[in-house]
Design an enzyme around this catalytic site. Structure first.
Site, PDB file in Angstrom:
ATOM      1  N   GLU A   1      -6.577   4.718   7.877  1.00 25.57           N
ATOM      2  CA  GLU A   1      -6.378   6.141   7.573  1.00 25.57           C
ATOM      3  C   GLU A   1      -7.630   6.729   6.910  1.00 25.57           C
ATOM      4  O   GLU A   1      -7.962   7.891   7.133  1.00 25.57           O
ATOM      5  CB  GLU A   1      -5.132   6.318   6.688  1.00 25.57           C
ATOM      6  CG  GLU A   1      -3.858   6.090   7.508  1.00 25.57           C
ATOM      7  CD  GLU A   1      -2.695   5.480   6.746  1.00 25.57           C
ATOM      8  OE1 GLU A   1      -2.686   5.526   5.503  1.00 25.57           O
ATOM      9  OE2 GLU A   1      -1.787   4.940   7.411  1.00 25.57           O
TER      10      GLU A   1
ATOM     11  N   HIS B   1      -9.332   1.096   5.031  1.00 22.30           N
ATOM     12  CA  HIS B   1      -8.033   1.342   5.670  1.00 22.30           C
ATOM     13  C   HIS B   1      -8.215   2.307   6.842  1.00 22.30           C
ATOM     14  O   HIS B   1      -9.009   3.242   6.777  1.00 22.30           O
ATOM     15  CB  HIS B   1      -7.031   1.905   4.656  1.00 22.30           C
ATOM     16  CG  HIS B   1      -5.641   1.896   5.200  1.00 22.30           C
ATOM     17  ND1 HIS B   1      -5.196   2.868   6.070  1.00 22.30           N
ATOM     18  CD2 HIS B   1      -4.626   1.007   5.064  1.00 22.30           C
ATOM     19  CE1 HIS B   1      -3.950   2.571   6.431  1.00 22.30           C
ATOM     20  NE2 HIS B   1      -3.586   1.455   5.831  1.00 22.30           N
TER      21      HIS B   1
ATOM     22  N   GLU C   1      -5.364  -5.007  10.545  1.00 22.78           N
ATOM     23  CA  GLU C   1      -4.308  -4.022  10.771  1.00 22.78           C
ATOM     24  C   GLU C   1      -4.572  -3.270  12.074  1.00 22.78           C
ATOM     25  O   GLU C   1      -5.326  -2.284  12.093  1.00 22.78           O
ATOM     26  CB  GLU C   1      -4.270  -3.018   9.613  1.00 22.78           C
ATOM     27  CG  GLU C   1      -3.973  -3.646   8.272  1.00 22.78           C
ATOM     28  CD  GLU C   1      -3.398  -2.625   7.295  1.00 22.78           C
ATOM     29  OE1 GLU C   1      -2.307  -2.858   6.781  1.00 22.78           O
ATOM     30  OE2 GLU C   1      -4.036  -1.584   7.075  1.00 22.78           O
TER      31      GLU C   1
ATOM     32  N   ASN D   1       0.872  -1.181   0.000  1.00 21.95           N
ATOM     33  CA  ASN D   1       0.000   0.000   0.000  1.00 21.95           C
ATOM     34  C   ASN D   1       0.905   1.225   0.000  1.00 21.95           C
ATOM     35  O   ASN D   1       1.503   1.564   1.013  1.00 21.95           O
ATOM     36  CB  ASN D   1      -0.885  -0.038   1.263  1.00 21.95           C
ATOM     37  CG  ASN D   1      -1.708   1.217   1.421  1.00 21.95           C
ATOM     38  OD1 ASN D   1      -1.821   2.027   0.510  1.00 21.95           O
ATOM     39  ND2 ASN D   1      -2.298   1.380   2.600  1.00 21.95           N
ATOM     40  N   TRP D   2       0.987   1.865  -1.153  1.00 23.48           N
ATOM     41  CA  TRP D   2       1.927   2.979  -1.298  1.00 23.48           C
ATOM     42  C   TRP D   2       1.402   4.281  -0.695  1.00 23.48           C
ATOM     43  O   TRP D   2       2.134   5.265  -0.614  1.00 23.48           O
ATOM     44  CB  TRP D   2       2.275   3.188  -2.772  1.00 23.48           C
ATOM     45  CG  TRP D   2       3.069   2.076  -3.375  1.00 23.48           C
ATOM     46  CD1 TRP D   2       3.365   0.861  -2.817  1.00 23.48           C
ATOM     47  CD2 TRP D   2       3.690   2.074  -4.677  1.00 23.48           C
ATOM     48  NE1 TRP D   2       4.119   0.111  -3.680  1.00 23.48           N
ATOM     49  CE2 TRP D   2       4.333   0.829  -4.825  1.00 23.48           C
ATOM     50  CE3 TRP D   2       3.752   3.002  -5.727  1.00 23.48           C
ATOM     51  CZ2 TRP D   2       5.036   0.481  -5.981  1.00 23.48           C
ATOM     52  CZ3 TRP D   2       4.450   2.659  -6.873  1.00 23.48           C
ATOM     53  CH2 TRP D   2       5.084   1.414  -6.991  1.00 23.48           C
ATOM     54  N   LYS D   3       0.142   4.303  -0.329  1.00 17.85           N
ATOM     55  CA  LYS D   3      -0.472   5.506   0.259  1.00 17.85           C
ATOM     56  C   LYS D   3      -0.202   6.718  -0.624  1.00 17.85           C
ATOM     57  O   LYS D   3      -0.131   6.579  -1.840  1.00 17.85           O
ATOM     58  CB  LYS D   3       0.028   5.693   1.700  1.00 17.85           C
ATOM     59  CG  LYS D   3      -0.116   4.392   2.517  1.00 17.85           C
ATOM     60  CD  LYS D   3       0.131   4.560   3.982  1.00 17.85           C
ATOM     61  CE  LYS D   3      -0.069   3.216   4.681  1.00 17.85           C
ATOM     62  NZ  LYS D   3       0.115   3.293   6.118  1.00 17.85           N
TER      63      LYS D   3
ATOM     64  N   GLY E   1       2.539   2.172  10.735  1.00 13.65           N
ATOM     65  CA  GLY E   1       3.470   3.285  10.562  1.00 13.65           C
ATOM     66  C   GLY E   1       4.167   3.698  11.850  1.00 13.65           C
ATOM     67  O   GLY E   1       4.800   4.745  11.921  1.00 13.65           O
TER      68      GLY E   1
ATOM     69  N   SER F   1       3.544  -2.259  10.240  1.00 18.19           N
ATOM     70  CA  SER F   1       4.998  -2.295  10.445  1.00 18.19           C
ATOM     71  C   SER F   1       5.632  -3.645  10.111  1.00 18.19           C
ATOM     72  O   SER F   1       6.585  -4.059  10.772  1.00 18.19           O
ATOM     73  CB  SER F   1       5.359  -1.862  11.874  1.00 18.19           C
ATOM     74  OG  SER F   1       4.920  -0.536  12.098  1.00 18.19           O
TER      75      SER F   1
ATOM     76  N   GLY G   1       2.950  -1.209   4.230  1.00 19.06           N
ATOM     77  CA  GLY G   1       2.996   0.218   3.904  1.00 19.06           C
ATOM     78  C   GLY G   1       4.417   0.658   3.640  1.00 19.06           C
ATOM     79  O   GLY G   1       4.967   0.454   2.557  1.00 19.06           O
TER      80      GLY G   1
HETATM   81  P1  PGA Z   1       2.953   0.180   7.616  1.00 22.51           P
HETATM   82  O1  PGA Z   1       1.488   0.390   6.980  1.00 22.51           O
HETATM   83  O2  PGA Z   1       3.487  -1.113   7.033  1.00 22.51           O
HETATM   84  O3  PGA Z   1       3.745   1.384   7.180  1.00 22.51           O
HETATM   85  O4  PGA Z   1       2.776   0.096   9.084  1.00 22.51           O
HETATM   86  C1  PGA Z   1       0.627  -0.705   6.798  1.00 22.51           C
HETATM   87  C2  PGA Z   1      -0.667  -0.217   6.207  1.00 22.51           C
HETATM   88  O5  PGA Z   1      -1.102   0.892   6.527  1.00 22.51           O
HETATM   89  O6  PGA Z   1      -1.305  -0.926   5.400  1.00 22.51           O
END
Ligand code: PGA
Length: 249
Positions: free
Chosen positions: A96, A94, A166, A9-11, A172, A212, A233
């Site tokens: 976010e 997600h 998640e 997931n490149w966000k 993150g 993470s 991520g």
């Molecule tokens: P992260 O993000 O690996 O940077 O913790 C995972 C995600 O949000 O899917």
């Protein structure tokens, strides 16, 4: 059918040139694997990514979509628009999107239905916040997220669903759920689906862990019996790290 999946997931990262460069490097370094490998660049780079990966097994997926077919929704993207450029899977729910864009279970239920109505696959994300974990409420939170967004689906819809657990406190933050915590929750998720549907649906759905995941911890997490892969991520933004995570599966 349950399969191994590693998805990046490149966000909101990588412009067009950077997207192209990372995809080229990834395609060149992709190890031999039975796992499905997926990447989710930003909307504006999806069509280019599909073209770049035409001869690769890496699938391009979207980070989000709107539930309406079309209309006055400035800034939004529909299922048909994604399908029109060859994107057939969408990440929904997600944390976010839930936290910053106020997507609640009711909105997510609509989005899931809209995607499935168009025969898209859905990678549905959910997970508890730190306070829920601390107060011991994490199982209840996860159960209600699943129930509210997914449990009114027909049994047949589940072949188009991928789950991504998640825990918000691990996204993150550098803090990862321990492999035992991931396994415990994934087993709980399968039991919850067994109770709502049956053991065959629960056994066939792929459940990814996200939060993470990095080369140093991927193998241990993926080694747990109910963990079918990861949604990655930060570590998916570097080809070598993402490749190492794919190798770990
Ligand atoms: P992260 O993000 O690996 O940077 O913790 C995972 C995600 O949000 O899917």
């Amino acid at each position: 059918m349950r399969s191994k999946i590693v998805a990046g997931n490149w966000k909101m990262n990588k412009n067009a040139a950077e997207t192209e460069a990372l995809l080229t490097e990834l395609a060149a370094k992709l190890p031999d694997t039975n796992a499905q490998v997926m990447v989710a660049p930003t909307f504006v780079n999806l069509a280019g990514a599909v073209r770049s990966l035409e001869s690769s097994v890496i699938q391009v997926i979207a980070q989000n979509m709107h539930f309406a077919e079309s209309g006055a929704y400035t800034g939004e993207i529909s299922a048909d628009m994604l399908l029109g450029i060859g994107v057939e899977t969408v990440i929904l729910g997600h944390s976010e999107r839930r936290a910053y864009f106020k997507e609640d279970d009711a909105i997510l239920a609509q989005k899931v239905k809209a995607a499935l109505d168009k025969n898209m696959k859905v990678m549905f994300c959910f997970g508890e916040e730190l306070e829920d974990r601390k107060s011991g409420n994490h199982f209840n939170v996860v159960e209600s997220q699943l129930k509210n967004a997914l449990f009114s689906l027909d049994a047949s819809a589940w072949s188009s669903i991928i789950l991504a657990y998640e825990p918000v406190w691990a996204i993150g933050t550098g803090e990862t759920a321990s492999p035992e915590q991931a396994q415990e929750m994934h087993a709980f998720i399968r039991k919850t689906i067994t109770d709502a549907y049956d053991a065959s649906i629960a056994g066939n759905v792929s459940i990814l862990y996200g939060g993470s995941v990095k080369p140093a911890n991927a193998k241990e997490i993926f080694g747990k019996p109910d963990v079918d892969g990861g949604l990655i991520g930060g570590a998916s933004l570097k080809a070598d790290d993402f490749v190492a995570i794919i190798e770990a599966i």
